[in-house]
Design a protein around this motif. Structure first.
Motif, mmCIF file in Angstrom:
data_model
loop_
_atom_site.group_PDB
_atom_site.id
_atom_site.type_symbol
_atom_site.label_atom_id
_atom_site.label_comp_id
_atom_site.label_asym_id
_atom_site.label_seq_id
_atom_site.Cartn_x
_atom_site.Cartn_y
_atom_site.Cartn_z
ATOM 1 N N THR A 9 21.563 55.399 72.923
ATOM 2 C CA THR A 9 20.689 54.263 73.221
ATOM 3 C C THR A 9 19.570 54.211 72.184
ATOM 4 N N GLN A 10 18.882 53.071 72.130
ATOM 5 C CA GLN A 10 17.788 52.947 71.175
ATOM 6 C C GLN A 10 16.668 53.932 71.493
ATOM 7 N N GLN A 62 16.996 56.884 72.847
ATOM 8 C CA GLN A 62 17.417 58.202 72.391
ATOM 9 C C GLN A 62 17.263 58.326 70.877
#
Length: 616
Positions: free
Chosen positions: A246-247, A249
């Motif tokens: 994900t962004q 992460q």
């Protein structure tokens, strides 16, 4: 196994010819291992299989392997065990050195309590390997190698860059993988400080590197000193996030890696570089060989025996080298006459080393040429082998950051789980050091059926103890690779006289190594003397010769193993052919050599002798 880790991180062994002070201090007699071939129940046909004893042995070596992976976490990553991917290991700490000694001592005592004669013949081979390794490891401990923790050829820094690139054994598939690498990188940062402390001890003990090698290390470190994290090779995983992240992460990892590189890694590498340039270089030794170190000649004799897995004296190895150089020069001159070259052998060398027609003008052309050779060689292999590796290999250029000081070619093993092929690295830095006439023999050696066959098949073995799949002996592995070059003659791959000259040239390199390595480390040769000897006896490019000589200076004894190992394999094959006559089968002989893993020379000789008797 430490040697195996060193080899795979970039690409050992009967000991001293007389009982040294080191052996007396530890109570270990490595020479006792030389009696294996004469007294082995395998050779005498007296094996009495006992399942309870076999299970005790298998349990012992299984526990050993698990304990070893805890002790050497980076090695664990390379053999496909990811339980310790967050750990760097503490191979320079007092705690590690004590734990290693207790580890080797304990397992040697435990294996000696097992009745070897009640093991199957295959497990007797395994037993001999295991006890042999522990004996050699205990003798290794008595020499102060920790005072020289890196050199220009085998460097923890280079290994960590390769791991951090995401193209080596360290996985970068999950958030946990990224966290693991950050933790391991922190351990490496601490290691750079420990390395300086150990080198300080070396300075006080007069155990330091030759000056020229220190001069080679400094630019390697400077290459890592970028202005910001995003320019660092250690930032590569951030540029290659998995699509599943994900962004949020990605953002969190980016911040973590940026801070770690900017605030800790780059300052640590800067400190290490400055240490080499300011503190270490002025006190580096003037001598180029191990003879210049305290107890250096005894240490070198041990290294020579360790790498060749023989008890040969340094003088004996030197003389074999001189004899082989003379023989190969004669064969080279026959090629000169065959191609009707007008001029002497020295002029022929000069022609082959300089005329543009013998070299590629573009780096990619060299890589493409090896890919074409791969297909040609692969077509011949089924005629000579029953057992071939499942893993494939790819051809890649050596990375730019290490190409100036790297060898002309090397091999990196495939991932144990099959997720990554083997890699045949070609150094494209200096195309004049990569002649077209040397390609066939180099491919046979580094790829198939050389290192790729021996190492990949070993990793794919089933029904053998894990330590046996992943341990390594340089004489066996390099001896096999040089034997693979010889096999190219029978495959019909050297019908072109220039390609056959390339085979002779590579064999000449291995013969010269016997002379130059022993000359440097036992006979007081200088770097310049070694370079000149190789210039006088081969067509190698000067840049290649310099890199070779400096490699021998950094890792004494390792270069002896190629020719010694090849000569042993050839002699065992000749012995089998004479003993078996029409019953001799070359494919079966190759099966015997390759299907027990890497073996010390005495253990391999024992195995082949038993096979000969069984075929009769």
């Amino acid at each position: 196994m430490k040697r195996a880790l060193i080899a795979v991180s970039i690409g050992l062994v009967l000991g001293l010819t007389a009982c040294s002070d080191s052996e007396k201090a530890t109570g270990v007699s490595v020479n006792a291992q030389a009696e294996i071939a004469q007294n082995s129940p395998v050779k005498q046909g007296q094996a009495i299989k006992n399942e309870a004893v076999e299970q005790a042995y298998l349990t012992l070596v299984d526990n050993f392997f698990k304990d070893y992976l805890k002790l050497e976490p980076i090695y664990a990553t390379f053999v496909g065990v990811n339980d310790y991917n967050d750990q760097f290991g503490g191979d320079l700490t007092d705690e590690y050195l004590k734990a290693r000694h207790e580890f080797n001592t304990s397992y040697l005592k435990r294996v000696e309590q097992i009745d070897r004669s009640q093991l199957s013949q295959d497990l007797q081979l395994s037993y001999d390997m295991f006890s042999y390794d522990r004996n050699v490891a205990l003798v290794d401990e008595t020499f102060p190698s920790r005072f020289m923790p890196m050199n220009q050829f085998y460097s923890t820094v280079i290994s960590m860059v390769q791991l951090g690139s995401g193209e080596s054994a360290q996985p970068f598939n999950t958030v946990e993988d990224y966290d693991n690498w950050a933790s391991r990188l922190s351990g490496f940062i601490n290691w750079t400080k420990l390395a300086q402390a150990r080198m300080d001890e070396g300075i006080r003990s007069k155990v330091v590197l030759p000056r020229i090698l220190v001069e080679r290390i400094i630019p390697q470190l400077e290459a890592q000193l970028v202005n910001q994290a995003s320019d660092s090779l250690f930032y590569t995983p951030v540029n290659n996030f998995p699509e599943s992240f994900t962004q949020a992460q990605k953002d969190e990892i980016t911040v973590k890696y940026t801070q770690l590189i900017n605030k800790e890694l780059l300052p640590a590498l800067t400190s290490l570089k400055e240490y080499f340039a300011i503190t270490y270089l002025p006190v580096a030794r003037a001598s180029d060989g191990w003879w210049g170190l305290p107890n250096g000649k005894v240490w070198y004799q041990h290294l020579a025996n360790s790498h060749t897995t023989t008890t040969m004296s340094v003088d004996e190895i030197h003389q074999i080298g001189l004899s082989e150089v003379s023989r190969i020069l004669s064969e080279m001159d026959k090629i000169r006459q065959q191609v009707k070259f007008e001029g002497d052998l020295t002029a022929f060398f000069a022609s082959l080393s300089s005329e543009p027609k013998y070299f590629f003008s573009e780096r990619q052309g060299l890589i493409d040429g090896y890919m074409t050779l791969k297909d040609k060689i692969n077509a011949e292999l089924p005629k000579y082998f029953n057992v071939m590796p499942e893993a494939d290999y790819v051809v890649k250029p050596v990375e730019s950051f290490r190409e100036q000081s790297a060898a002309g070619a090397s091999y990196e093993s495939p991932a144990v789980d099959g997720s990554r092929p083997g890699v045949f690295y070609i150094n494209t830095y200096n195309l004049k050091a990569q002649p077209k006439w040397g390609m066939t023999t180099l491919s046979l050696h580094e790829a198939a059926p050389g290192h790729h066959f021996q190492i990949a098949i070993k990793q794919e073995l089933s029904g053998v103890p894990e330590f046996q799949r992943f341990s390594g002996y340089t004489a066996f592995e390099e001896g096999w690779a040089l034997y693979a070059e010889y096999l190219g003659i029978e495959m019909g791959l050297f019908e072109d006289p220039y390609q056959y000259f390339g085979k002779l040239s590579d064999e000449m390199l291995r013969a010269m190594r016997l002379v130059v390595d022993t000359g440097l480390h036992a006979k007081g040769w200088t770097r310049e003397q070694a370079i000149q000897y190789m210039k006088d006896n081969s067509p190698m490019a000067e840049s290649d010769i310099i890199a070779e000589v400096e490699r021998y200076m950094a890792i004494p004894g390792q270069a002896l193993s190629y020719k010694v190992g090849q000569l042993k394999i050839l002699s065992l094959r000749a012995e089998a052919e004479e003993a078996l006559g029409d019953k001799f089968d070359l494919k079966s002989f190759h099966d015997q050599v390759l299907t027990s893993g890497s073996l010390p020379m005495a253990v391999m000789e024992m195995k082949i002798h038993h096979w000969i008797e069984s075929q009769k």
